[in-house]
Design a protein around this motif. Sequence first.
Motif, PDB file in Angstrom:
ATOM      1  N   ALA A  68      45.438  -4.281 -10.646  1.00 21.92           N
ATOM      2  CA  ALA A  68      44.986  -4.330  -9.179  1.00 21.92           C
ATOM      3  C   ALA A  68      45.112  -5.569  -8.859  1.00 21.92           C
ATOM      4  O   ALA A  68      45.343  -6.081  -8.431  1.00 21.92           O
ATOM      5  CB  ALA A  68      43.973  -3.397  -9.339  1.00 21.92           C
ATOM      6  N   ASP A  69      44.514  -6.288  -9.950  1.00 22.56           N
ATOM      7  CA  ASP A  69      43.694  -8.082 -10.054  1.00 22.56           C
ATOM      8  C   ASP A  69      45.626  -8.202  -9.396  1.00 22.56           C
ATOM      9  O   ASP A  69      45.887  -9.278  -8.692  1.00 22.56           O
ATOM     10  CB  ASP A  69      42.976  -8.393 -10.661  1.00 22.56           C
ATOM     11  CG  ASP A  69      41.657  -7.786 -10.428  1.00 22.56           C
ATOM     12  OD1 ASP A  69      40.871  -7.795  -9.909  1.00 22.56           O
ATOM     13  OD2 ASP A  69      41.040  -7.879 -11.726  1.00 22.56           O
ATOM     14  N   THR A  79      43.863  -1.138 -16.097  1.00 21.55           N
ATOM     15  CA  THR A  79      44.226  -0.591 -14.761  1.00 21.55           C
ATOM     16  C   THR A  79      43.080  -1.610 -13.656  1.00 21.55           C
ATOM     17  O   THR A  79      44.192  -2.045 -12.326  1.00 21.55           O
ATOM     18  CB  THR A  79      43.642   0.604 -14.228  1.00 21.55           C
ATOM     19  OG1 THR A  79      44.346   1.386 -14.846  1.00 21.55           O
ATOM     20  CG2 THR A  79      43.998   0.857 -12.871  1.00 21.55           C
ATOM     21  N   ASP A  80      42.119  -2.316 -13.985  1.00 23.26           N
ATOM     22  CA  ASP A  80      41.551  -3.193 -13.369  1.00 23.26           C
ATOM     23  C   ASP A  80      42.785  -5.092 -12.999  1.00 23.26           C
ATOM     24  O   ASP A  80      42.627  -5.214 -12.263  1.00 23.26           O
ATOM     25  CB  ASP A  80      40.169  -3.816 -13.898  1.00 23.26           C
ATOM     26  CG  ASP A  80      39.517  -2.409 -13.587  1.00 23.26           C
ATOM     27  OD1 ASP A  80      39.469  -1.646 -12.756  1.00 23.26           O
ATOM     28  OD2 ASP A  80      38.054  -2.570 -14.479  1.00 23.26           O
TER      29      ASP A  80
END
Length: 117
Positions: free
Chosen positions: A95-96, A91-92
Amino acid sequence: MGLEIACDHNDIKSVFKPVSQLPAILALVVLLTATAAVAQTLLPPGGAILTPPPPPAPPPPSMAIPVVPRLDAMPTQPNVPARRSFGDRITDCLADGAAAGLDSGNRAAYSRACANR
């Protein structure tokens, strides 16, 4: 019938001629062996005039006694920080990738590589 040796008994110098050269031969032998002996004592075997000194000896080994585990003690676990779950990392990373302006194909490749680090 006797055995006669032909030699000139009248010339006494011919008898002593090899003996007169003996001191010169002995002096030459002594000079050559003394020179070789002096050369062997001045230089170490395999060394040259400008050979550096050998390195110092290594320190002696450590004589530390290892710690023996006690039978009545509970085993300890190393304190390793818990790693985040794979889903949280994906998820991170997604997003990045979106923040960096990657399209969907590049974002998927980036998130897989990012999450597996």
